[in-house]
Design an enzyme around this catalytic site. Structure first.
Site, PDB file in Angstrom:
ATOM      1  N   GLU A 279       0.869  -1.303   0.109  1.00 20.15           N
ATOM      2  CA  GLU A 279       0.079  -0.068  -0.089  1.00 20.15           C
ATOM      3  C   GLU A 279       0.836   1.150   0.009  1.00 20.15           C
ATOM      4  OE1 GLU A 279      -2.386  -1.398   3.377  1.00 20.15           O
ATOM      5  OE2 GLU A 279      -4.085  -0.714   2.114  1.00 20.15           O
TER       6      GLU A 279
ATOM      7  N   GLU B  55      -4.387  -9.389   3.022  1.00 22.88           N
ATOM      8  CA  GLU B  55      -5.468  -9.101   4.132  1.00 22.88           C
ATOM      9  C   GLU B  55      -6.718  -9.979   4.065  1.00 22.88           C
ATOM     10  OE1 GLU B  55      -3.768  -6.981   2.325  1.00 22.88           O
ATOM     11  OE2 GLU B  55      -3.128  -5.240   3.433  1.00 22.88           O
TER      12      GLU B  55
END
Ligand code: NAD
Length: 756
Positions: free
Chosen positions: A121, A143
């Site tokens: 990210e 995730e």
């Protein structure tokens, strides 16, 4: 800034290299240090850009990995009370990422090692991502596999880079960890270069692209494939939730659906800040909920415990194995030989007839042909692997093995005979392992002269796909042998759990409770489509009747008879709930043992594929004579016209399956067969398909969260609503188990050990 997470270096061309190197940990994570230092460093860089000193920025890492992602040790502790603080923390770091990508000079991520989750990210908030081609590099947003979503801008930016469809199906809902090349093909990174070229390549790109900006900051930008209101996308959008449900097979996992919502809602918002705020809201919901905790516990902490040798005796020297003697070249032996050879070990694959041994090796030949055709290996590697497997009929070929695994037929007498022959052939320090799935190790060890060096090494079928190995310590097995068996498991890259000896050990014993509970339901007259739906909705990867067909009823009968004899011998009451009757009818009256024979609870077509449940279950065996009140859609069309009455609610069927396995696990723990919760959790998820969202059989009990559909007994109010009825944790589990016991039988009575 020596105690800072970011090392600051500006070269003669005005290029700032920020090297991430958390002084307190071996990897960089989104911990307090990061949340403190990241805004400060970006602010400082911004000042440098504004003064004209900085012309470009390279973000890299001094660790062997780039950035490991979120700080799981912290995230697992998050509760709903932390929501506001978590939201603020995320808002702040997202504002910093936004500041970085709009800083006014080109920013490049030089990805020197794994960039997963939060690590990727951060890289997504730069203008260009270059990864090193270093072996084993992993890039992705995993995730979802921890019950979370990429809440650091990952959902928003990947959607804006790849478009909704690819972002969701290729990256976000799969959680796939890509190699560098595949990450480039998918569009997550832009370049792959050799490790020593990484910083140079980054610098070159900066110099060639002084005006770099994120695509979404360029005028006229449109999301690839359009937004949810674009007609072409709007036409396929309604199928997305169904696709996601299909992917998770109806399991109660909130993360994939939240990812979908965050992606779709975010794509409708023009402003990236607003889209990332939507993402934050869904993330905070997930991270403070119970499923993410369960999954973080199992797939991070427990897995680390098992793979890191948590149950390995500490003071035994590590052993490296060179040659495996595999005795029995049947289904299991052939496959174990393959995984051992693949890890670099020499293997002697011994059977009674040369033909059988050769056939065993053929299994590896076929797998390698497939791997070659898919480009997963090279001719050279494949040839070397196959050369390491020597089919044999001669025990003398085992003379220089450092470990032997026996996988002949499941019969104590035969195994004793075979072991006498093995022992006569192998060196005196050779580790002796049996792949028996049910026979007590101590009983088998009675047939060898070195019972201290005898151990169970229980694989799961298909061995090349199933990651788990259950290591069973016999009464006499010593620490050295246990440590050696764990070293062997690690060498062949499997995940071990360690249990003590008992009939069926841990996994085989517990799975039979799931299968039997489903057959009890059938005996009660519950519609088999509802039983299968309950299994899927509970989150099992394969519903129980389908699984029973795969495991075969002949085996179920054998195990059932042995268990019954053992229970009677121990003076325990035997209540089989009609299961023996079902098994006898299926085998003796209808000759339907399972998938292998092409007929079981299901019908199978000529290629051996399932072709629907067998109609005889309704017509001959009375299935569907009771209705399941909250399963209308699943039963439509199948219910008998002569339905006799109302049966159990769907939620009861679901929880009967889960509770039957969790309660048996508790007994296994009480008997001292299981010694750690991590072994219990990982063994149940990876070995016998206990639903991943629960975090495993132990975690399910410890973090029980009563589903809304399980209506409270009359007059009771949940603790959470100001009453005194427990609905969560061990107390909530015990209360619900007692309800199930009152309704469905003593087997659900929670043991005293849970009430302490
Ligand atoms: P299988 O019938 O496919 O293979 C057994 C092999 O052993 C046959 O090839 C047979 O020729 C050989 N054999 C018999 N006597 C021998 C001898 N004296 N010397 C050498 N080879 C001999 O059986 P399988 O499914 O591979 O199971 C083998 C063992 O693994 C059993 O103990 C079983 O309980 C256990 N196991 C099976 C599974 C499974 O899913 N099938 C899973 C875990 C463990």
């Amino acid at each position: 800034m020596s105690d800072n997470m970011f090392k600051w270096e500006i070269d003669g061309d005005g290029i700032l290299t920020l090297t991430m190197d958390d002084p307190s940990q071996p990897v960089n994570t989104m911990n307090q240090t990061f949340f403190q230092d990241f805004p400060a460093i970006v602010e400082k860089a911004k000042a440098g850009v504004e003064s004209g000193e900085i012309k470009g920025i390279i973000l890299t890492s001094a660790k062997s990995t780039f950035f490991a992602g979120g700080d799981i040790k912290n995230m697992i502790k998050a509760t709903p009370a932390d929501a506001a603080q978590l939201t603020k923390q995320l808002d702040d770091s997202k504002a910093t990422m936004r500041a970085l990508e709009t800083i006014g000079v080109p920013v490049v991520a030089a990805i020197n090692g794994a960039a997963l989750g939060g690590g990727l990210e951060i890289a997504l908030a730069t203008h260009h991502r270059i990864a090193s081609d270093a072996k084993g590099i992993k890039i992705g947003l995993p995730e979802v596999t921890l019950g979370l979503l990429p809440g650091g801008g990952g959902v928003t930016r990947v959607v804006r880079m790849l478009g909704l469809q690819d972002a969701l199906m290729k990256v976000l809902t799969t959680g796939r960890q890509f190699g560098a090349e595949d990450a480039q093909k998918t569009g997550l990174i832009d370049e792959v270069v050799s490790a020593d070229q990484l910083l140079d390549a980054a610098k070159k790109w900066i110099q060639a692209n002084p005006e770099a900006a994120q695509p979404w900051d360029v005028k006229g930008y449109k999301i690839p494939g359009g937004t949810p209101t674009t007609p072409a996308l709007a036409a396929v959008l309604p199928s997305f939730p169904a696709n996601v449900t299909k992917q998770i097979k109806g399991a109660p996992m909130p993360a994939p659906q939240s990812i979908l919502k965050a992606a779709v809602e975010g794509a409708q918002l023009k402003n990236i800040e607003e889209a990332t705020a939507v993402e934050t809201r869904y993330f905070v919901d997930l991270v403070t909920g119970s499923t993410a905790k369960n999954m973080m516990q199992a797939f991070f902490f427990d897995l680390q415990y098992c793979n890191g040798g948590g149950s390995r005796p500490k003071d035994v020297e590590k052993k490296q194995f060179k040659k495996l003697g595999m005795v029995g070249a049947g289904m299991m032996g052939a496959a174990i030989a393959y995984v051992a050879a693949k890890s670099g070990m020499e293997v002697v694959l011994k059977d009674i007839k040369q033909e059988a041994a050769d056939k065993g090796k053929d299994y590896s030949v076929k797998l390698e042909e497939k791997a070659l055709s898919r480009g997963k290996t090279t001719e050279e590697k494949s040839k070397a692997l196959l050369e390491r497997i020597k089919p044999s009929v001669d025990y003398s070929d085992l003379s220089d093995c450092d470990i032997v695994i026996e996988a002949v037929f499941e019969n104590t007498e035969l195994k004793h005979k075979v072991w006498a022959e093995i022992e006569a052939a192998v060196p005196s320090d050779c580790v002796l392992g049996s792949n028996t799935s049910t026979l007590p190790i101590t009983e088998l060890a009675a047939g060898v002269s070195r019972p201290k060096e005898f151990i169970g090494i229980h694989f799961f079928s298909p061995v090349d796909k199933m990651p788990l190995v259950e290591i069973i310590r016999g009464d006499e097995t010593n620490d050295e042998t246990l440590a050696a068996a764990l070293d062997f498991t690690k060498q062949i890259r499997k995940t071990p759990i360690v249990v003590n000896d008992s009939r069926g050990f841990y996994t085989s014993r517990v799975i039979s409770f799931f299968l039997n509970e489903a057959m009890r339901m059938l005996a009660e007259g519950v519609d088999p489509t509802v039983i299968e739906a309950a299994g899927r909705q509970a989150g099992y990867p394969a519903p129980p009747l389908q699984l029973q067909d795969e495991l075969n009823l002949k085996l179920a009968r054998k195990i059932g008879a042995e268990t019954k004899a053992a229970q009677e011998a121990a003076g325990e009451s035997v209540d089989d709930g009609g299961v023996t009757g079902i098994v006898d009818k299926m085998l003796d009256e209808y000759d339907r043992p399972g998938k292998l024979e092409g007929k079981g609870f299901y019908e199978y077509n000529e290629e051996g594929r399932r072709a629907g449940l067998w109609r005889g279950l309704w017509d001959e065996m009375g299935a569907g004579k009771v209705t399941v009140p909250d399963a209308e859609t699943a039963t439509s069309g199948n219910r008998l016209e002569t339905a006799e009455g109302e049966g159990p609610a769907l939620i009861d069927l679901i929880e009967r399956m889960l509770f039957s396995e969790a309660l048996e696990t508790q007994k296994v723990v009480d008997e001292g067969v299981l010694m750690s919760d991590a072994d219990a959790n990982i063994g149940s998820i990876m070995g016998i398909g206990f639903p991943a969202w629960t975090g495993g059989t132990r975690q399910y009990i410890k973090n029980y969260d009563r589903p809304a559909a399980a209506v409270l007994p009359e007059g009771k109010t949940a603790e959470a609503d100001g009453g005194d009825y427990p609905t969560t944790g061990v107390a909530g589990f015990v209360a619900r188990a007692e309800e199930l016991a009152a309704k469905y039988g003593e087997r659900f009575t929670p043991p005293a050990s849970l009430k302490g």
